[in-house]
Design an enzyme around this catalytic site. Structure first.
Site, PDB file in Angstrom:
ATOM      1  N   SER A   8     140.545 -22.717  25.565  1.00  0.00           N
ATOM      2  CA  SER A   8     141.091 -22.010  24.525  1.00  0.00           C
ATOM      3  C   SER A   8     141.906 -22.592  23.599  1.00  0.00           C
ATOM      4  O   SER A   8     142.756 -23.486  23.764  1.00  0.00           O
ATOM      5  CB  SER A   8     142.162 -20.942  25.377  1.00  0.00           C
ATOM      6  OG  SER A   8     142.896 -20.395  24.512  1.00  0.00           O
ATOM      7  N   HIS A  59     137.079 -20.101  23.691  1.00  0.00           N
ATOM      8  CA  HIS A  59     137.689 -18.947  24.481  1.00  0.00           C
ATOM      9  C   HIS A  59     138.823 -18.808  23.171  1.00  0.00           C
ATOM     10  O   HIS A  59     139.604 -19.470  23.067  1.00  0.00           O
ATOM     11  CB  HIS A  59     138.379 -19.402  25.784  1.00  0.00           C
ATOM     12  CG  HIS A  59     138.985 -18.300  26.325  1.00  0.00           C
ATOM     13  ND1 HIS A  59     138.440 -17.348  27.225  1.00  0.00           N
ATOM     14  CD2 HIS A  59     140.335 -17.796  26.404  1.00  0.00           C
ATOM     15  CE1 HIS A  59     139.073 -16.515  27.771  1.00  0.00           C
ATOM     16  NE2 HIS A  59     140.494 -16.748  27.406  1.00  0.00           N
ATOM     17  N   ASP A  64     141.798 -16.199  22.387  1.00  0.00           N
ATOM     18  CA  ASP A  64     143.034 -15.453  23.080  1.00  0.00           C
ATOM     19  C   ASP A  64     143.564 -14.514  22.053  1.00  0.00           C
ATOM     20  O   ASP A  64     144.480 -14.961  21.243  1.00  0.00           O
ATOM     21  CB  ASP A  64     143.921 -16.387  23.786  1.00  0.00           C
ATOM     22  CG  ASP A  64     143.432 -16.694  25.305  1.00  0.00           C
ATOM     23  OD1 ASP A  64     142.966 -16.048  26.010  1.00  0.00           O
ATOM     24  OD2 ASP A  64     143.514 -18.078  25.374  1.00  0.00           O
ATOM     25  N   MET A  69     145.910 -11.382  21.218  1.00  0.00           N
ATOM     26  CA  MET A  69     147.155 -10.813  21.577  1.00  0.00           C
ATOM     27  C   MET A  69     147.695  -9.952  20.564  1.00  0.00           C
ATOM     28  O   MET A  69     147.697 -10.530  19.427  1.00  0.00           O
ATOM     29  CB  MET A  69     148.234 -11.709  22.377  1.00  0.00           C
ATOM     30  CG  MET A  69     147.686 -12.853  23.175  1.00  0.00           C
ATOM     31  SD  MET A  69     149.065 -13.914  23.938  1.00  0.00           S
ATOM     32  CE  MET A  69     147.940 -15.206  24.808  1.00  0.00           C
ATOM     33  N   HIS A 101     138.698 -12.889  24.428  1.00  0.00           N
ATOM     34  CA  HIS A 101     139.502 -12.277  25.516  1.00  0.00           C
ATOM     35  C   HIS A 101     140.700 -11.578  24.874  1.00  0.00           C
ATOM     36  O   HIS A 101     141.348 -11.947  24.362  1.00  0.00           O
ATOM     37  CB  HIS A 101     140.113 -13.484  26.214  1.00  0.00           C
ATOM     38  CG  HIS A 101     141.104 -13.062  27.418  1.00  0.00           C
ATOM     39  ND1 HIS A 101     142.010 -13.917  28.045  1.00  0.00           N
ATOM     40  CD2 HIS A 101     141.291 -11.659  28.001  1.00  0.00           C
ATOM     41  CE1 HIS A 101     142.596 -13.296  29.028  1.00  0.00           C
ATOM     42  NE2 HIS A 101     142.093 -11.847  29.192  1.00  0.00           N
ATOM     43  N   MET A 144     143.381  -9.278  24.790  1.00  0.00           N
ATOM     44  CA  MET A 144     144.894  -8.788  25.489  1.00  0.00           C
ATOM     45  C   MET A 144     145.502  -7.918  24.316  1.00  0.00           C
ATOM     46  O   MET A 144     146.476  -8.207  24.024  1.00  0.00           O
ATOM     47  CB  MET A 144     145.478 -10.265  25.843  1.00  0.00           C
ATOM     48  CG  MET A 144     144.989 -10.943  26.930  1.00  0.00           C
ATOM     49  SD  MET A 144     145.736 -12.673  26.871  1.00  0.00           S
ATOM     50  CE  MET A 144     144.842 -13.365  26.009  1.00  0.00           C
ATOM     51  N   MET A 192     142.754 -13.212  35.895  1.00  0.00           N
ATOM     52  CA  MET A 192     143.692 -13.910  35.379  1.00  0.00           C
ATOM     53  C   MET A 192     144.572 -14.660  36.600  1.00  0.00           C
ATOM     54  O   MET A 192     144.870 -13.827  37.514  1.00  0.00           O
ATOM     55  CB  MET A 192     144.725 -12.681  34.871  1.00  0.00           C
ATOM     56  CG  MET A 192     144.396 -12.254  33.337  1.00  0.00           C
ATOM     57  SD  MET A 192     143.970 -13.399  31.770  1.00  0.00           S
ATOM     58  CE  MET A 192     145.487 -14.422  31.946  1.00  0.00           C
ATOM     59  N   ASP A 243     141.443 -17.822  34.432  1.00  0.00           N
ATOM     60  CA  ASP A 243     142.135 -18.023  33.282  1.00  0.00           C
ATOM     61  C   ASP A 243     143.612 -18.304  33.328  1.00  0.00           C
ATOM     62  O   ASP A 243     144.343 -17.176  33.858  1.00  0.00           O
ATOM     63  CB  ASP A 243     141.816 -17.018  32.216  1.00  0.00           C
ATOM     64  CG  ASP A 243     142.626 -17.221  30.905  1.00  0.00           C
ATOM     65  OD1 ASP A 243     143.089 -18.153  30.697  1.00  0.00           O
ATOM     66  OD2 ASP A 243     142.175 -16.103  29.966  1.00  0.00           O
TER      67      ASP A 243
HETATM   68  C1  DX5 Z   1     146.962 -16.591  28.512  1.00  0.00           C
HETATM   69  C2  DX5 Z   1     145.541 -16.882  27.831  1.00  0.00           C
HETATM   70  C3  DX5 Z   1     145.007 -18.062  28.421  1.00  0.00           C
HETATM   71  C4  DX5 Z   1     145.527 -19.335  28.103  1.00  0.00           C
HETATM   72  C5  DX5 Z   1     145.669 -20.133  29.187  1.00  0.00           C
HETATM   73  O1  DX5 Z   1     147.322 -15.440  28.487  1.00  0.00           O
HETATM   74  O2  DX5 Z   1     144.779 -15.698  28.681  1.00  0.00           O
HETATM   75  O3  DX5 Z   1     143.386 -18.219  28.215  1.00  0.00           O
HETATM   76  O4  DX5 Z   1     144.999 -19.853  27.064  1.00  0.00           O
HETATM   77  O5  DX5 Z   1     146.428 -21.187  28.967  1.00  0.00           O
HETATM   78  P1  DX5 Z   1     146.805 -22.364  30.053  1.00  0.00           P
HETATM   79  O6  DX5 Z   1     145.357 -23.015  30.148  1.00  0.00           O
HETATM   80  O7  DX5 Z   1     147.643 -23.311  29.351  1.00  0.00           O
HETATM   81  O8  DX5 Z   1     147.257 -21.881  31.237  1.00  0.00           O
HETATM   82 ZN    ZN Z   2     142.346 -16.310  28.116  1.00  0.00          ZN
END
Ligand code: DX5
Ligand code: ZN
Length: 218
Positions: free
Chosen positions: A8, A33, A35, A37, A66, A68, A137, A171
């Site tokens: 990610s 990946h 992320d 948000m 992904h 969110m 998750m 993840d």
């Molecule tokens: C968290 C994300 C993850 C994040 C994981 O909300 O969905 O993809 O990048 O980060 P690490 O690998 O640092 O836990």
């Molecule tokens: Zn993610």
């Protein structure tokens, strides 16, 4: 099943995300990946489809998006047009999961469904036909660098006992120490954010690959 590494860019330098994607492209990774948000489904805001589109020229590897975000159905078309290969949405984020997942496929992308740590795994059972991936998750979404919540791996085991054809993606909190347990539980897609960027991504991902491969060596 070969383990898919999906680093990610959440933990990369946000002032140089193009460089980060190019570095991942040159490293041993399978998917990239992203992320997304929105400040509502999770408190932070990262980026949207416009960023996915801007990053697209930096790699030909699949973009594993992904989302969110609340009401993810409103974002599907934008991400598909931006060059997303895979779009994963949360069970908790929409009242119309079935319709939203159908729409991802209709837009030509692979569909995934994600569950938060407090969500029972049975929430995805009735939509397995509509997806090729379930994202479990292993931390609460929103931030990188958290510790893996061990009991979440039980959901991976339950799912893997039910399907051998779906990708199961873990993840959150994945590193060279936690990856083997996730793979043994049945995960075949490993997301890694902080681990991938806590050094040179090429070297970090090689380390993660070795840890994942070691599970299958006797
Ligand atoms: C968290 C994300 C993850 C994040 C994981 O909300 O969905 O993809 O990048 O980060 P690490 O690998 O640092 O836990
Ligand atoms: Zn993610």
């Amino acid at each position: 099943m070969k383990t898919v590494l999906a680093p990610s860019i959440l933990s990369a330098d946000f002032a140089a995300l193009g460089d980060a994607v190019a570095k991942l492209d040159a490293a041993d990774c399978d998917w990239i990946h992203l992320d997304v948000m929105d400040g509502t489904f999770v408190p932070p805001i990262t980026f949207g489809a416009q960023m996915a589109s801007a990053l697209r020229p930096f790699s030909r590897k699949p973009f594993d998006c992904h989302l969110m975000v609340a009401h993810p159905e409103t974002q599907v078309e934008q991400f598909a047009s931006a060059g997303a290969d895979r779009i994963t949405i949360h069970v908790e984020a929409t009242q119309h999961l079935h319709r939203a997942l159908e729409s991802i496929r209709e837009h030509g992308c692979a569909a995934g469904v994600a569950i938060n740590p407090a969500t029972p795994v049975s929430m995805v059972f009735d939509v397995l036909d509509l997806v090729d991936l379930v994202l479990v998750m292993t931390v609460n979404p929103g931030w990188g660098g958290q510790k893996l919540i061990e009991p979440c791996l039980e959901k991976v085991r339950t799912l893997r006992a039910r399907t051998s054809t779906h990708h199961i993606e873990v993840d959150g909190g994945i590193n060279d120490v936690t990856a083997p347990a996730a793979v043994r539980a049945g995960a075949d897609v490993l997301v890694a954010g902080s681990f991938a960027f806590s050094g040179e991504p090429k070297e970090r991902l090689a380390k993660l690959r070795r840890a994942a491969c070691a599970v299958f060596e006797v």
